[in-house]
Scaffold this motif. Structure first.
Motif, mmCIF file in Angstrom:
data_model
loop_
_atom_site.group_PDB
_atom_site.id
_atom_site.type_symbol
_atom_site.label_atom_id
_atom_site.label_comp_id
_atom_site.label_asym_id
_atom_site.label_seq_id
_atom_site.Cartn_x
_atom_site.Cartn_y
_atom_site.Cartn_z
ATOM 1 N N VAL A 30 0.875 -1.168 0.000
ATOM 2 C CA VAL A 30 0.000 0.000 0.000
ATOM 3 C C VAL A 30 0.915 1.221 0.000
ATOM 4 O O VAL A 30 1.609 1.479 0.979
ATOM 5 N N PHE A 31 0.929 1.934 -1.121
ATOM 6 C CA PHE A 31 1.818 3.084 -1.285
ATOM 7 C C PHE A 31 1.050 4.388 -1.125
ATOM 8 O O PHE A 31 -0.047 4.542 -1.653
ATOM 9 N N VAL A 32 1.652 5.341 -0.419
ATOM 10 C CA VAL A 32 1.142 6.706 -0.339
ATOM 11 C C VAL A 32 2.327 7.638 -0.548
ATOM 12 O O VAL A 32 3.463 7.298 -0.213
ATOM 13 N N GLY A 33 2.047 8.787 -1.117
ATOM 14 C CA GLY A 33 3.123 9.743 -1.334
ATOM 15 C C GLY A 33 2.677 10.859 -2.248
ATOM 16 O O GLY A 33 1.491 11.170 -2.354
ATOM 17 N N GLY A 34 3.626 11.418 -2.933
ATOM 18 C CA GLY A 34 3.338 12.522 -3.833
ATOM 19 C C GLY A 34 4.448 12.684 -4.834
ATOM 20 O O GLY A 34 5.418 11.916 -4.853
ATOM 21 N N GLY A 35 4.285 13.697 -5.672
ATOM 22 C CA GLY A 35 5.298 13.895 -6.689
ATOM 23 C C GLY A 35 5.101 15.147 -7.500
ATOM 24 O O GLY A 35 4.285 16.013 -7.173
ATOM 25 N N TYR A 36 5.856 15.195 -8.567
ATOM 26 C CA TYR A 36 5.910 16.340 -9.472
ATOM 27 C C TYR A 36 5.625 15.826 -10.878
ATOM 28 O O TYR A 36 6.265 14.873 -11.327
ATOM 29 N N MET A 37 4.649 16.443 -11.567
ATOM 30 C CA MET A 37 4.271 16.017 -12.914
ATOM 31 C C MET A 37 4.443 17.179 -13.885
ATOM 32 O O MET A 37 3.865 18.253 -13.699
ATOM 33 N N GLN A 38 5.252 16.948 -14.920
ATOM 34 C CA GLN A 38 5.446 17.947 -15.958
ATOM 35 C C GLN A 38 4.699 17.501 -17.206
ATOM 36 O O GLN A 38 4.929 16.416 -17.717
ATOM 37 N N ARG A 39 3.794 18.360 -17.690
ATOM 38 C CA ARG A 39 3.004 18.025 -18.878
ATOM 39 C C ARG A 39 3.632 18.652 -20.112
ATOM 40 O O ARG A 39 4.110 19.773 -20.074
ATOM 41 N N TYR A 40 3.606 17.878 -21.196
ATOM 42 C CA TYR A 40 4.125 18.316 -22.495
ATOM 43 C C TYR A 40 3.071 18.009 -23.545
ATOM 44 O O TYR A 40 3.020 16.892 -24.057
ATOM 45 N N GLY A 41 2.188 18.962 -23.857
ATOM 46 C CA GLY A 41 1.128 18.716 -24.834
ATOM 47 C C GLY A 41 0.223 17.595 -24.371
ATOM 48 O O GLY A 41 -0.440 17.696 -23.345
ATOM 49 N N ASN A 42 0.198 16.487 -25.122
ATOM 50 C CA ASN A 42 -0.670 15.362 -24.749
ATOM 51 C C ASN A 42 0.088 14.262 -23.992
ATOM 52 O O ASN A 42 -0.359 13.128 -23.944
ATOM 53 N N SER A 43 1.214 14.596 -23.390
ATOM 54 C CA SER A 43 1.986 13.607 -22.637
ATOM 55 C C SER A 43 2.476 14.227 -21.325
ATOM 56 O O SER A 43 2.349 15.422 -21.107
ATOM 57 N N PHE A 44 3.017 13.381 -20.464
ATOM 58 C CA PHE A 44 3.552 13.870 -19.195
ATOM 59 C C PHE A 44 4.667 12.955 -18.727
ATOM 60 O O PHE A 44 4.792 11.807 -19.160
ATOM 61 N N ILE A 45 5.485 13.483 -17.835
ATOM 62 C CA ILE A 45 6.484 12.702 -17.113
ATOM 63 C C ILE A 45 6.306 13.046 -15.634
ATOM 64 O O ILE A 45 6.053 14.201 -15.292
ATOM 65 N N ALA A 46 6.372 12.024 -14.776
ATOM 66 C CA ALA A 46 6.118 12.238 -13.350
ATOM 67 C C ALA A 46 7.217 11.605 -12.513
ATOM 68 O O ALA A 46 7.639 10.481 -12.775
ATOM 69 N N ALA A 47 7.668 12.329 -11.517
ATOM 70 C CA ALA A 47 8.604 11.815 -10.517
ATOM 71 C C ALA A 47 7.819 11.683 -9.219
ATOM 72 O O ALA A 47 7.182 12.633 -8.764
ATOM 73 N N THR A 48 7.837 10.479 -8.632
ATOM 74 C CA THR A 48 7.008 10.182 -7.477
ATOM 75 C C THR A 48 7.854 9.623 -6.335
ATOM 76 O O THR A 48 8.707 8.773 -6.554
ATOM 77 N N LEU A 49 7.612 10.094 -5.130
ATOM 78 C CA LEU A 49 8.247 9.576 -3.931
ATOM 79 C C LEU A 49 7.156 8.909 -3.094
ATOM 80 O O LEU A 49 6.186 9.562 -2.695
ATOM 81 N N LEU A 50 7.296 7.593 -2.863
ATOM 82 C CA LEU A 50 6.258 6.817 -2.194
ATOM 83 C C LEU A 50 6.786 6.149 -0.937
ATOM 84 O O LEU A 50 7.973 5.858 -0.828
ATOM 85 N N TYR A 51 5.856 5.868 -0.024
ATOM 86 C CA TYR A 51 6.152 5.143 1.202
ATOM 87 C C TYR A 51 5.223 3.937 1.261
ATOM 88 O O TYR A 51 4.015 4.074 1.095
ATOM 89 N N ASN A 52 5.785 2.735 1.456
ATOM 90 C CA ASN A 52 5.001 1.516 1.545
ATOM 91 C C ASN A 52 4.506 1.335 2.978
ATOM 92 O O ASN A 52 5.296 1.091 3.884
#
Length: 184
Positions: free
Chosen positions: A140-162
Motif C-alpha cells: 500500500v503506497f502513499v506519497g506525492g510527486g511532481y508532474m510535468q506536462r508536455y502537450g498530450n503527454s507527461f512525465i512524473a517523478a514520485t516519492l512513495l512510502y510503503n
C-alpha cells in the motif's frame, strides 16, 4: 491476509473517481444541456492515457522492472488507473534469481499544478525470501510527486512510502519512481 485498512483503501481508490467529476450548470437551452450531459457521462478517449516505467540494473545484482499503465483523467485534477508489473531479480553472489509479477490500482490528485498526491495498492506474486516458495505480497503506497506536462503527454517523478513494509517486502522505503504517459 489483506488487512481491513488495505481493503478500505482499495475501495476508496476505485470509488472516489466517480464522485469527483466536474459539475455542470445547465444552460437555458435544454437540448444543449442533454448533449453536454451525455458527453460528460460517456467515456472520452481524449482523457485516457497509456504509459508506465522501466527499471534496469546490471552487474552482480541484476534487476529488470517493466510497469505498463492505463489511466484516465476524470477531471483536470484527478486521475486513476491500473497497471501491470513484472520484476526480475538475480544475485550472482548468492546464486539466486526470481521473477515477480502482479498488478496495481492507483489514483493521483493534483493539489497545486504540478504537485500531486498519489495512492496505490499493488499485489505481487513471487518469492519474497530465500527458499520460502511463491506467495502474494500486497503493498500500500502513499506519497506525492511532481508532474510535468508536455502537450498530450507527461512525465512524473514520485516519492512513495510503503505502509505494508516488512521483511518480505520487495521494496525499501522510500521508493522513488519516474514514469510517463501519453494521451490517446
Amino acid at each position: 491476509m489483506i488487512s481491513k485498512k488495505t481493503i478500505l483503501l482499495l475501495v476508496l481508490t476505485i470509488t472516489v473517481p466517480f464522485f469527483l467529476g466536474a459539475q455542470y450548470v445547465p444552460e437555458d437551452n435544454e437540448e444543449s444541456y442533454q448533449k453536454k450531459e451525455e458527453k460528460e457521462n460517456s467515456f472520452d478517449w481524449d482523457n485516457a492515457y497509456v504509459g508506465g516505467g522501466l527499471g534496469l540494473n546490471f552487474g552482480n545484482i541484476t534487476y529488470i522492472n517493466v510497469n505498463p499503465i492505463f489511466g484516465y483523467w476524470f477531471s483536470e485534477k484527478f486521475t486513476s488507473g491500473v497497471g501491470l508489473n513484472y520484476q526480475y531479480f538475480s544475485d550472482n553472489i548468492y546464486n539466486y534469481s526470481t521473477s515477480m509479477y502482479g498488478g496495481n490500482v492507483f489514483s493521483r490528485y493534483v493539489v497545486y499544478d504540478p504537485i500531486f498526491l498519489h495512492g496505490e495498492i499493488e499485489v505481487l506474486n513471487g518469492e519474497f525470501g530465500y527458499n520460502e516458495g511463491r506467495s502474494n505480497f500486497t503493498s500500500v503506497f502513499v506519497g506525492g510527486g511532481y508532474m510535468q506536462r508536455y502537450g498530450n503527454s507527461f512525465i512524473a517523478a514520485t516519492l512513495l512510502y510503503n505502509l505494508n513494509d516488512d521483511s518480505r517486502s520487495p521494496y525499501t522505503n522510500p521508493l522513488f519512481r519516474i514514469n510517463f504517459g501519453v494521451n490517446f
